[in-house]
Design an enzyme around this catalytic site. Sequence first.
Site, PDB file in Angstrom:
ATOM      1  N   PHE B  50      -1.956 -11.211  47.779  1.00 51.94           N
ATOM      2  CA  PHE B  50      -1.051 -11.396  46.645  1.00 51.94           C
ATOM      3  C   PHE B  50       0.270 -11.949  47.157  1.00 51.94           C
ATOM      4  CE2 PHE B  50      -4.056  -8.256  45.116  1.00 51.94           C
ATOM      5  CZ  PHE B  50      -4.300  -8.673  43.822  1.00 51.94           C
ATOM      6  N   GLU B  51       0.851 -12.887  46.424  1.00 59.18           N
ATOM      7  CA  GLU B  51       1.988 -13.631  46.972  1.00 59.18           C
ATOM      8  C   GLU B  51       3.208 -12.774  47.283  1.00 59.18           C
ATOM      9  OE1 GLU B  51       2.447 -15.843  43.046  1.00 59.18           O
ATOM     10  OE2 GLU B  51       4.441 -15.993  43.866  1.00 59.18           O
ATOM     11  N   ALA B  52       3.334 -11.629  46.614  1.00 62.55           N
ATOM     12  CA  ALA B  52       4.528 -10.808  46.853  1.00 62.55           C
ATOM     13  C   ALA B  52       4.422  -9.987  48.136  1.00 62.55           C
ATOM     14  CB  ALA B  52       4.791  -9.892  45.666  1.00 62.55           C
ATOM     15  N   GLY B  53       3.246  -9.929  48.765  1.00 54.92           N
ATOM     16  CA  GLY B  53       3.156  -9.245  50.046  1.00 54.92           C
ATOM     17  C   GLY B  53       1.912  -8.399  50.294  1.00 54.92           C
TER      18      GLY B  53
ATOM     19  N   ASN C 134       8.618 -20.133  44.084  1.00 53.70           N
ATOM     20  CA  ASN C 134       8.914 -18.822  44.679  1.00 53.70           C
ATOM     21  C   ASN C 134       9.205 -18.936  46.170  1.00 53.70           C
ATOM     22  OD1 ASN C 134       8.844 -17.155  42.459  1.00 53.70           O
ATOM     23  ND2 ASN C 134       6.674 -16.642  42.669  1.00 53.70           N
TER      24      ASN C 134
END
Lengths: 255, 255, 329, 329
Positions: B50-53, C134
């Site tokens: 997932f891109e947030a971590g 982002n």
Amino acid sequence: MADYNMMEMMISVASRELENGATVGVGTGAPCAAAMLAQKMASPELIIMFEAGGISPELPEMPISVGDSRTFHKALMAGSMGDIMESCSRGFVDYTFLGGAQIDMYGNLNSTVIGDHANPKVRLPGSGGANDFASFCWRMMVMTPQDARRFVEKVDFMTTPGWLEGGDSRAESGLPLDAGPYKIITNMAVMDFEPVSKRMRIISVNPGYSLQDIQDNCGFELLKADKIVETQAPTEEELRILREEVDPYGYVIGR
Amino acid sequence: MADYNMMEMMISVASRELENGATVGVGTGAPCAAAMLAQKMASPELIIMFEAGGISPELPEMPISVGDSRTFHKALMAGSMGDIMESCSRGFVDYTFLGGAQIDMYGNLNSTVIGDHANPKVRLPGSGGANDFASFCWRMMVMTPQDARRFVEKVDFMTTPGWLEGGDSRAESGLPLDAGPYKIITNMAVMDFEPVSKRMRIISVNPGYSLQDIQDNCGFELLKADKIVETQAPTEEELRILREEVDPYGYVIGR
Amino acid sequence: MEILDQGKGELFVDPDPDKLRGFFRGKNRKLIDKCMTLKDAVDKFVNNGDYLGIGGFGANRTPIAACHEILRQGKKNLGFAGHTATHDMQILSAGEAYDRIDVAYVVGLEARGLSSCSRKYLESGKVKITEWTNYSLTVRLQAAAMGVPYLPARNIMGTDTFNYSAAKMAECPFTGKKLALLPALSPDVSFIHVHEADMYGNARFKGIATSDIDLAKASKRLIITCERLISNDEIRRDPSSTKIPYFLVDAVCEVPYGAYPGTMPYEYFSDEEHIKEWMSTEKDPDAFKEFLDRNIYNVKDNDGYIMENGGLKKMQKLRRKEFLFKEED
Amino acid sequence: MEILDQGKGELFVDPDPDKLRGFFRGKNRKLIDKCMTLKDAVDKFVNNGDYLGIGGFGANRTPIAACHEILRQGKKNLGFAGHTATHDMQILSAGEAYDRIDVAYVVGLEARGLSSCSRKYLESGKVKITEWTNYSLTVRLQAAAMGVPYLPARNIMGTDTFNYSAAKMAECPFTGKKLALLPALSPDVSFIHVHEADMYGNARFKGIATSDIDLAKASKRLIITCERLISNDEIRRDPSSTKIPYFLVDAVCEVPYGAYPGTMPYEYFSDEEHIKEWMSTEKDPDAFKEFLDRNIYNVKDNDGYIMENGGLKKMQKLRRKEFLFKEED
């Protein structure tokens, strides 16, 4: 007057430059001793940073390495080299202490080779973090014995930037503005840099030495400040703390 | 033949593209459902990022956000956005699924504005991580309903790179080499891209639809592969897992 | 350096690293007690016209209470880094607090749909918009964190996202490859919500970091809101856990449930019902005004907001949801 | 891009990010058991001529056991990233294992003095040397970690360090400032020593990170040596503590005391007596040969080395030193 040696003198003088609430990037040995002494004297809130990642430890003893466990003992943060160097690069670090085998009149330092780079007489460690600290920290200081083989007209290899070729050359180099060498602390004197030429200049003479002694032990012509004072010798209190608390085993002060 | 809806069809088809041992960067919703289905079918060792971590969680349910707690529930690592995007940039991530309000024949996507940028008819979210994933991941896929307002001759705003203007234009753009759109999965068909022109091409037709249906619901001319097959409908097993295990509350499949 | 191409978007923040250094040179490095109310922190450190950074990702570990306080104090003409800005963006849009925005992800609330309030405000013509992604916003923060004026990256090239950004493109002198050059972004003031901080600002959190470490380093002023204050002894017991060192921090505000109605990992899950209420109420101007008054303008602080929305009982319920306990009701 | 200046040092590693991507595309992403002996790992993953990275800083959390094994297997013609390389450098110099080196800090052992063995080998003319600094090597690793061919920095300019590096200098297109451009450095194979790892390679450590996170990301092949294997369940229990994800890792070698005679934080302090023995013995070629045989060449593995130097009793003593217990003897 108290009895003291050269290291004790330099460390005491250096420690007084570190005002309360400042940040300082230090290596092992004398710089670390100076920072520890400052904390125990006038600057309890001096913040010590080690290049490998330790921020503001409660140093239980002198570290052997700038990355050993002591450098983050009860620290505020055990970060990375990037954390420290980025802080330096962003202008958060006020002081650093460096050394070298050679220094010139602009405070440029050599810790890479004596002789030619391809065929050196002596191969030395290289920059380590010295070039980084000197590039980024606002005020770079040097503690070193005064010696004509060390204070040279031209360093064999400019590992670490001082004021480069003096004048505006550092500002034009691309290095961050307004940072650079600040004080050179030796066993004989304290020097700063004349603001326009950026040449090394005697501002205070240590007890027991003359201006002539200083110039005799320097490979280039030193400027002299308009008003030259006598350097304050280590106080009884400084010596007691240095010997009893900072370096009880004499790793640095050699007692 | 089992009874299924459009989302179930697309998710099932998409899930089969994710081979065991591959890495996939996913967002919430249908992409995440496809990845979860793949893990429960032929690809238990599919690695979800997932891109947030979040790296490779044991997803207890569908995440609401690509950064919510579920995305790193019993994960191998709860890292940073930099950790994920740097992995993508270095070529560690094989697949990603993206969407958009508009797509053109080269697989370029618009999720920024309908109409003019300065005076939009509709302001949309913008790239988020879509441009990043599409720039870096080796194979970008899209799941979207087939609709002529969505499949357009020219996107109003190219948020996210497909094959740009086709041919070698992507290779010349500076984007990493050999990455790009791979499959477009709709309710009617599966498309890939013809290797030289990089134009969208029908390779399989979903049960119940004709080539004409697909072209009628597309705003540009679709190429046709030499051999066009019928898309495998969702199997009983796929539907059971999707409905009972992946999305029991019907957040995505809407049942 | 030959510039091959450049976006036509406006660059809202000066990427000059020497100016940033000059600012940081003057920042107090002493260990002083920085605890204050969020009200005082916003009053003291947020100026009209400032460029604002908000930590977290989407509505996860996001300093929502700070966004409310910005509205309560009527701060205006802010710049805003819309780096997966979801519910925070919705609040700031409701207050029309910003007038320029670097967009990575805005308007949407991910799987929850689009915010009509955010959308309308962005479509109003009152807001200057520059487009990014982002990761490119992350890299811009990283550039500021490193004290350099730009960093190169290999995304955004070839797209309108590049064309409407303020990035430039140049050839790599080592490889001849084209690279997008992303200018440093140093917010004037940022808020980051964490689990724990000491009175000096040494802060730590658990779970994903999103881009908060770089945001903390890049920001000229930084306000930490935390679920709990902890002792400096506890920070020193485990220095490996410190994520943000105190010298970056200007204020520490203890704000329990400061990320509500979003998720705070290991503490509470998002209140999806309340967010749904936001999403539906904002479509009706009158109802929305009443809703904002009730939840933001007419409450004193975050405690008031929590009490308005079910109080500690609701928080306990969201805690059970975070830990995946079966619902009892 | 107009290059204003460039160093004349040799660039030992190609900074092309597409080639790196091609390599990583082929790397296995499956969760497979990567446990093996250090002997097998060195045999399998270190080729003569490879460019080598070594984690840790100075003699702290440094994979010393790996350096010994490289000598035992007679690996030659390595490139080496001398990033505060102290005792590791001393070992690799004793074996003349490398023939080219990127220098940040070498030869010295910090406060312990200079290694005559390292010095002599560097002065021998057998080694190609390119100059850098600690932070510029960190930034070079970071560039490779980010998948870009270079990163800009504001150090090294104006000095011979720049002149003897392989950096270039160019103007910033946003600010007109001069910047040093540091090319990406991606070692062929690296070793990092950590406290704990699972069988797949998910690894964690405590204390300072030095530059190991970027080293892990930048390296084509990565071998983790760890004090202890732990279960994958334990990794998943606390994903916030994972510092290196498994997919970067090729081999996991459980090597207790793998950083001896250096310091492993929270485990054991350095053995200063033994390091002093190294420093004095290396001055006498015959004594040094016997010393190396006894400590490296004639022992089977790190267990043998530990037994040769006081065994577990000594390790307990160094543990007490690490925790600052008063000495008993």
